[in-house]
Scaffold this motif. Structure first.
Motif, short mmCIF file in Angstrom:
data_model
loop_
_atom_site.label_atom_id
_atom_site.label_comp_id
_atom_site.label_asym_id
_atom_site.label_seq_id
_atom_site.Cartn_x
_atom_site.Cartn_y
_atom_site.Cartn_z
N ASP A 11 33.69 -31.81 133.39
CA ASP A 11 32.72 -32.89 133.18
C ASP A 11 32.12 -33.35 134.50
OD1 ASP A 11 33.03 -33.52 130.20
OD2 ASP A 11 35.11 -33.51 130.91
N GLY A 12 30.79 -33.28 134.59
CA GLY A 12 30.10 -33.65 135.81
C GLY A 12 30.07 -32.53 136.83
N THR A 13 30.64 -31.38 136.47
CA THR A 13 30.70 -30.24 137.40
C THR A 13 30.14 -29.00 136.71
OG1 THR A 13 32.62 -31.24 138.50
CG2 THR A 13 32.21 -28.90 138.92
N LEU A 14 30.92 -28.34 135.86
CA LEU A 14 30.36 -27.26 135.06
C LEU A 14 29.36 -27.79 134.04
CD1 LEU A 14 33.47 -25.00 134.28
CD2 LEU A 14 31.57 -24.46 135.82
N LEU A 15 29.63 -28.99 133.52
CA LEU A 15 28.73 -29.62 132.55
C LEU A 15 27.90 -30.70 133.24
CD1 LEU A 15 31.04 -30.14 129.43
CD2 LEU A 15 29.63 -28.16 130.01
N ASN A 16 26.64 -30.81 132.87
CA ASN A 16 25.81 -31.90 133.39
C ASN A 16 25.99 -33.15 132.54
OD1 ASN A 16 24.24 -31.51 131.07
ND2 ASN A 16 22.65 -30.36 132.13
N GLU A 17 25.15 -34.14 132.78
CA GLU A 17 25.32 -35.42 132.08
C GLU A 17 25.06 -35.30 130.58
OE1 GLU A 17 21.03 -35.32 133.57
OE2 GLU A 17 23.01 -34.74 134.30
N ASN A 18 24.41 -34.23 130.14
CA ASN A 18 24.17 -33.99 128.72
C ASN A 18 25.25 -33.11 128.09
OD1 ASN A 18 21.69 -35.46 128.67
ND2 ASN A 18 20.71 -33.71 129.67
N LYS A 19 26.32 -32.83 128.86
CA LYS A 19 27.44 -31.99 128.41
C LYS A 19 26.97 -30.57 128.09
CE LYS A 19 30.15 -35.41 129.03
NZ LYS A 19 30.97 -35.46 130.26
N VAL A 20 26.05 -30.09 128.91
CA VAL A 20 25.49 -28.74 128.80
C VAL A 20 25.79 -27.99 130.09
CG1 VAL A 20 23.33 -27.43 128.63
CG2 VAL A 20 23.68 -29.44 127.19
N ILE A 21 26.05 -26.68 129.98
CA ILE A 21 26.21 -25.84 131.17
C ILE A 21 24.82 -25.43 131.65
CG2 ILE A 21 27.26 -23.79 132.17
CD1 ILE A 21 29.15 -23.71 129.75
N PRO A 22 24.38 -25.86 132.83
CA PRO A 22 23.06 -25.46 133.32
C PRO A 22 22.95 -23.94 133.48
CG PRO A 22 23.93 -27.30 134.60
CD PRO A 22 25.05 -26.80 133.75
N ASP A 23 21.76 -23.41 133.31
CA ASP A 23 21.55 -21.97 133.46
C ASP A 23 21.94 -21.48 134.84
OD1 ASP A 23 20.67 -21.71 130.85
OD2 ASP A 23 18.54 -21.82 131.37
N SER A 24 21.67 -22.29 135.87
CA SER A 24 22.01 -21.87 137.23
C SER A 24 23.52 -21.75 137.41
CB SER A 24 21.43 -22.85 138.26
OG SER A 24 22.00 -24.14 138.13
N ALA A 204 37.20 -25.17 145.50
CA ALA A 204 37.25 -25.99 144.28
C ALA A 204 36.05 -26.93 144.24
CB ALA A 204 38.54 -26.80 144.23
N PHE A 205 35.52 -27.10 143.03
CA PHE A 205 34.41 -28.03 142.78
C PHE A 205 34.90 -29.15 141.87
CE2 PHE A 205 32.17 -24.20 143.90
CZ PHE A 205 30.93 -24.59 144.41
N GLY A 206 34.53 -30.40 142.19
CA GLY A 206 34.89 -31.51 141.33
C GLY A 206 34.06 -32.74 141.63
N ASP A 207 34.21 -33.74 140.76
CA ASP A 207 33.41 -34.95 140.92
C ASP A 207 34.17 -36.24 140.65
OD1 ASP A 207 33.52 -34.48 138.03
OD2 ASP A 207 32.03 -36.08 137.90
N GLY A 208 35.40 -36.15 140.07
CA GLY A 208 36.07 -37.35 139.59
C GLY A 208 37.27 -37.76 140.41
N LEU A 209 37.84 -38.91 140.03
CA LEU A 209 39.06 -39.39 140.67
C LEU A 209 40.18 -38.37 140.57
CD1 LEU A 209 39.21 -43.14 139.53
CD2 LEU A 209 39.06 -42.32 141.89
N ASN A 210 40.28 -37.72 139.43
CA ASN A 210 41.37 -36.76 139.24
C ASN A 210 41.13 -35.43 139.96
OD1 ASN A 210 39.31 -35.94 137.50
ND2 ASN A 210 40.70 -35.24 135.91
#
Length: 270
Positions: A11-24, A204-210
């Protein structure tokens, strides 16, 4: 030298704010895989909640439930369930207080109350329906993670009452709870030990506290542009947001992909 591993939060990494995986992002993951780079999901989610992402991105290895349950190429290699007595105790206390729980096992998850506004709000943020209710789901099965649904102020009585558990916020009214010391970083270490790859050779890629501990322990931690301050502080570098090709941009920044991989996205503020 063995090929590196790249770990991706959802969430917020592989998925964008619309909960979709961007094509890129789809392209970036595919290009990594074509180069022989291992791609791994590292999430707080239950496996059932991201099986569609695994299928779409052709990823068979994952760190789930914040490091509590780890699978490598379809094989379970680490499982660390919560003490059943702790589950019984926190279930009793939340029922008394009018709060709610979710119980997360390796194959499913259930919640303890019907029509609870905090559960509804939390799952709305994931764009997922209200879960099935079963307040005895934790009995006689391994539970690797729970969710506590309550106000911020009320959380502290649980923190004080359960010193053997960690509580990690993921929504205004929702907290993951795990055995003390559990984290995505622990799950990653278990996986790297299993495959005998040095963490210094991984990303590693991430965006959250966890994600903070994961980003600080790995060889190169990459925070998303939409990440919380704690994640950005823990990372080695910051990429663009998940909606602005953050995965692709980050992989180019660290040299895992070439710049020409972004050619078709240059007009989208990459």
């Amino acid at each position: 030298m063995k090929q590196p591993m790249v770990f991706f939060d959802i969430d917020g990494t592989l998925l964008n704010e619309n909960k979709v995986i961007p094509d890129s992002t789809k392209k970036a993951v595919r290009l990594l895989q074509e180069k022989g780079v291992h791609t791994v999901i590292a999430t707080g989610r239950v496996p059932k909640m991201f099986s569609w992402i695994q299928k779409e991105l052709n990823i068979s290895s994952f760190i789930s439930m914040n490091g509590q349950y780890v699978v490598y190429e379809g094989q379970e290699i680490y499982a660390n369930p919560i003490n059943p007595e702790l589950l019984q105790s926190i279930s009793t206390l939340t029922a008394i207080n009018g709060h709610a729980l979710a119980y997360c096992s390796h194959d499913d998850f259930k919640v303890s109350k019907e029509n609870h506004p905090f559960i509804e709000s939390s799952f709305d943020s994931l764009m997922m329906p209200y879960p099935i209710v079963d307040n005895s789901f934790y009995i006689n099965r391994p539970i690797f993670q729970g969710h506590l649904y309550c106000n911020h102020e009320d959380k502290y009585q649980y923190v004080d009452h359960f010193p053997d558990l960690d509580f990690v916020k993921w929504h205004d009214y929702a907290y993951d709870f795990l055995p003390k010391g559990a984290s995505k970083a622990v799950g990653i270490r278990k996986l790297l030990e299993f495959v005998d790859i040095n963490h210094e050779n991984c990303f590693a890629f991430g965006d959250g506290l966890n994600d903070s501990e994961m980003l600080s322990m790995i060889g190169t931690g990459i925070a998303m542009g939409n990440g919380v301050p704690e994640a950005k502080a823990a990372a080695d570098l910051i990429t663009t947001t998940s909606s602005k090709h953050g995965i692709l941009n980050g992989l180019i920044q660290v040299g895992l992909l070439e710049k020409d991989a972004a050619a078709e996205y240059v007009n989208e503020a990459i």
